[in-house]
Design a protein around this motif. Sequence first.
Motif, PDB file in Angstrom:
ATOM      1  N   SER A 120      -8.712  33.266  -8.180  1.00 38.77           N
ATOM      2  CA  SER A 120     -10.124  33.011  -7.877  1.00 38.77           C
ATOM      3  C   SER A 120     -11.003  33.472  -9.032  1.00 38.77           C
ATOM      4  O   SER A 120     -12.067  32.893  -9.292  1.00 38.77           O
ATOM      5  N   ALA A 121     -10.547  34.514  -9.769  1.00 40.41           N
ATOM      6  CA  ALA A 121     -11.300  34.956 -10.948  1.00 40.41           C
ATOM      7  C   ALA A 121     -11.359  33.853 -11.986  1.00 40.41           C
ATOM      8  O   ALA A 121     -12.418  33.568 -12.560  1.00 40.41           O
ATOM      9  N   TYR A 122     -10.200  33.217 -12.269  1.00 39.04           N
ATOM     10  CA  TYR A 122     -10.188  32.146 -13.260  1.00 39.04           C
ATOM     11  C   TYR A 122     -11.146  31.030 -12.865  1.00 39.04           C
ATOM     12  O   TYR A 122     -11.948  30.566 -13.686  1.00 39.04           O
ATOM     13  N   THR A 123     -11.073  30.585 -11.607  1.00 39.45           N
ATOM     14  CA  THR A 123     -11.909  29.449 -11.219  1.00 39.45           C
ATOM     15  C   THR A 123     -13.385  29.837 -11.161  1.00 39.45           C
ATOM     16  O   THR A 123     -14.252  29.015 -11.486  1.00 39.45           O
ATOM     17  N   ASP A 124     -13.694  31.076 -10.762  1.00 41.52           N
ATOM     18  CA  ASP A 124     -15.097  31.508 -10.786  1.00 41.52           C
ATOM     19  C   ASP A 124     -15.643  31.488 -12.211  1.00 41.52           C
ATOM     20  O   ASP A 124     -16.770  31.018 -12.455  1.00 41.52           O
ATOM     21  N   ILE A 125     -14.846  31.997 -13.156  1.00 41.52           N
ATOM     22  CA  ILE A 125     -15.286  31.996 -14.563  1.00 41.52           C
ATOM     23  C   ILE A 125     -15.415  30.558 -15.061  1.00 41.52           C
ATOM     24  O   ILE A 125     -16.387  30.215 -15.754  1.00 41.52           O
TER      25      ILE A 125
END
Length: 471
Positions: A248-253
Amino acid sequence: MLFPTLNFGLFFLAVFFVSWALVRLPRTRLAFLILVSYGFYAAWDWRFCFLLGGSSVFNWLMGHLIHRATGDGRRKLLVSLAIALNLALLGFFKYFNFFLNSANALIETLKLGRDIPYLEIVLPVGISFFTFHGISYVVDIYRRKISRPARLSHILFYIAFFPQLVAGPIVRASHFLPQIAAPVDPHDIRARRALLLILGGLFKKVVLANYLATGLADDVFFDPTQYGAWDILLANYGYAAQIYCDFSAYTDIAIGIAALLGYRFPVNFNQPYRAVGFQDFWQRWHISLSSWLRDYLYISLGGNRRGAWMRYRNLALTMLLGGLWHGASWNFVIWGGLHGLALIIEHRFFKGGLKPATLTPGRKIAATLVTFHLVCLTWVFFRAADFGHAWSFIAGFARIGTAPTLATPFNLGLLSLSMSLHFLPPDWVARLETSMARVPLVAWGAVAGALIVAIDSLGPSGMAPFIYFQF
């Protein structure tokens, strides 16, 4: 280049300022963004830029042929050919050695003779994602969700755009191509929201996911025989929290970076561990993939239109192939199969799946707890190196008498903080954005810069790649 690194930060700052300097020259701006996207991909291996470009040109040509074809039969033949060739490309790089190893194991078991020679095939980073983008384009042309073929430059940009190139989210062609064709408006950029997403993503990856991996999950999954039941349980929870925080961190960034450049990506996670069943889970987890599998695979197989047993078959096939999409291993097939079985059970006994609105508060809590623990159990097959390691991990739940060694205040605090993200108000980002509306954007940018430095100092040394880079 990894998102949470100084190299990427300098790269993005240059891209940001140059791209907006070119805003009144849309074709030049688009060419610049294509160039830097290929440069971003070349940082891993420049040779695969030719594969990326070839895939883009092929799908662009097939889109033209499908659009111009007369007769449903010819159009269906062309889209089937396009899908087959896209999957053949993916299958060669990702699954050739998997099937080769399986064949060699069968040959050895049956004592049929010599092994088939092994080939050293390097897996291109992000091939699963850019292949699915290509398929999305040709299928959307076939289904007339796109009224006419896109320009080659638009397809090159759509498939190679660097925020989503390596690990998603999977952006539909019918959603993204109109954005490329429309002029970008610098006054329409929700910069505060984008910065909040980027900061939240950096914290989840640099601090939460990295510490959960090094302090809980990695050592136990490497050799579960050295740990007792309580440590096994903590590692299982730890990996569930780690993969959520990491991906979820990757997609949020990625969503935040795309927004700062003037483009909108779909939301990819919606507090998945609050799900009351597996259908609800897949409406919250990796939403761009689950909706892609539903619309392009499950519905193409017949969906729920041909009776209950055909629906169960389609669910099973969709989840088995979804599991295999994640990696060339029987572990991923088992993981997908277990999720498919859970979905079939829900559809069989709960008339289309459990739905939060139909449950009393007590039953909703019970369903959430059961779903979470079953999802955690299936994560064992997703994370373990092979079936043997997965079985050793599960067998560790029987070693109840062994004292825990990983239940430190730091580890328990990390787990609690990671899981608490699922119980924030669903619109917490929008609320923060509204509350900061009076803060000048320049001041907010300075605060964001200071927070990035603080987050970097809180994380462990080194930076592990994002989990989904391997897919």
